[in-house]
Design an enzyme around this catalytic site. Sequence first.
Site, PDB file in Angstrom:
ATOM      1  N   THR A 194     -25.381  71.366 -53.979  1.00 21.88           N
ATOM      2  CA  THR A 194     -26.655  70.634 -53.910  1.00 21.88           C
ATOM      3  C   THR A 194     -27.167  70.426 -55.328  1.00 21.88           C
ATOM      4  O   THR A 194     -26.893  71.227 -56.211  1.00 21.88           O
ATOM      5  CB  THR A 194     -27.662  71.477 -53.099  1.00 21.88           C
ATOM      6  OG1 THR A 194     -27.268  71.418 -51.737  1.00 21.88           O
ATOM      7  CG2 THR A 194     -29.086  70.975 -53.228  1.00 21.88           C
ATOM      8  N   GLY A 224     -32.225  70.675 -43.632  1.00 16.71           N
ATOM      9  CA  GLY A 224     -32.359  71.901 -44.418  1.00 16.71           C
ATOM     10  C   GLY A 224     -33.682  71.952 -45.148  1.00 16.71           C
ATOM     11  O   GLY A 224     -34.656  71.299 -44.757  1.00 16.71           O
ATOM     12  N   THR A 245     -31.755  75.829 -54.099  1.00 15.93           N
ATOM     13  CA  THR A 245     -30.433  75.586 -53.507  1.00 15.93           C
ATOM     14  C   THR A 245     -29.954  76.857 -52.819  1.00 15.93           C
ATOM     15  O   THR A 245     -30.272  77.956 -53.273  1.00 15.93           O
ATOM     16  CB  THR A 245     -29.404  75.151 -54.577  1.00 15.93           C
ATOM     17  OG1 THR A 245     -28.093  75.193 -53.997  1.00 15.93           O
ATOM     18  CG2 THR A 245     -29.431  76.045 -55.812  1.00 15.93           C
ATOM     19  N   GLY A 248     -30.489  76.813 -46.590  1.00 14.61           N
ATOM     20  CA  GLY A 248     -31.775  76.143 -46.400  1.00 14.61           C
ATOM     21  C   GLY A 248     -32.705  76.842 -45.427  1.00 14.61           C
ATOM     22  O   GLY A 248     -33.929  76.876 -45.624  1.00 14.61           O
TER      23      GLY A 248
HETATM   24  N1  ASP Z   1     -30.158  74.113 -49.461  1.00  3.46           N
HETATM   25  C1  ASP Z   1     -29.234  73.150 -48.951  1.00  3.46           C
HETATM   26  C2  ASP Z   1     -29.372  73.075 -47.453  1.00  3.46           C
HETATM   27  O1  ASP Z   1     -29.507  74.115 -46.828  1.00  3.46           O
HETATM   28  C3  ASP Z   1     -27.804  73.454 -49.272  1.00  3.46           C
HETATM   29  C4  ASP Z   1     -27.527  73.820 -50.714  1.00  3.46           C
HETATM   30  O2  ASP Z   1     -28.421  74.142 -51.466  1.00  3.46           O
HETATM   31  O3  ASP Z   1     -26.349  73.765 -51.105  1.00  3.46           O
HETATM   32  O4  ASP Z   1     -29.294  72.020 -46.917  1.00  3.46           O
END
Ligand code: ASP
Length: 325
Positions: A194, A224, A245, A248
């Site tokens: 992300t 997310g 990140t 989520g």
């Molecule tokens: N936080 C993001 C989600 O849960 C994923 C990530 O940070 O890689 O959609």
Amino acid sequence: MTRLQITLSLMLLAFNSSVFADEPPKFAIAIHGGAGSAPSSEEWRKNRTEVLEKALSTGEQMLKSGKSSLDTVEAVVRILEDSPYFNAGRGAVFNAAGTHELDATIMDGRDRSTGAVGGVTTVKNPVSLARRVMTETRHVLLATAGAEKFADEFADDPEIERVPNTYFSIEHRRRKLEKTQREQKQRDEDAMGTVGCVALDTHGNLAAATSTGGLNNKKFGRLGDSPIAGAGTYADNDTCAVSCTGIGEDFIRNAVAYDITARMAYRGDSADKATLDILSAEQHLVRGGIIVVTHDGKIVMRFNTEGMARAAADSQERHEVHLTD
Ligand code: ASP
């Protein structure tokens, strides 16, 4: 005070203000390219580093030349979205149905105005559509078919380019989905890649943006933290700008991005303490990473995963890119 003392004080004052006048105006920028484990292949490490460097230099130049933090975070995130080596835009992971649903948010620290899109499937740069939600509607978040319909209104806007959903299908990601489904086991690395950017501009304004394809093998329709202001993204000129990140669901449950600003505003915590406390809490697990730029230009980049791709620069000549730990 004697006449001599007064004269000396005035000279000192004049000297000090001339020193301050020569100081370059303050700016700071931090970028993340996702928390999780480090990419195993040399190709991925090399390309990620190059793209992060390009994104950082672009953001740094924009801020140096007086551009707004809002324009800067959008431009930086667009660069990362265009790369297949991050889990955002072009490189977005696959969901369990074998397609791609993308989320993004942008937030303006001047007045907490914010825009977000969730579950978009044909928008090349979701961060720019999020900005249109902020500026062209009275809403904060548009999702799925409604967000796509809203994107249709910008058919002549080159920043809101449309692509077939297969544009996001990278072979490497497909293999990862198949492996996860075969083994029926989600891993840390399923949240890797992300992207997010936080910035303080020379006018004293903060902004934040986050963009993602979400979690590898996520359920169709899952949203997310990235499109949720207060969870994955926040910006308030009085405290700081935040982009998160990781898993989520952890960030939504714990309202992490807002919690950082709240701890600073209500408890007087530093951004570093707030971030560290949240990432080390045993009772309320938050798995991932957080980047922060404060109203006075401090940068915090912390994570409790194996690694977090990240980069930072400021007006004091700081300029650094890290791929993992
Ligand atoms: N936080 C993001 C989600 O849960 C994923 C990530 O940070 O890689 O959609």
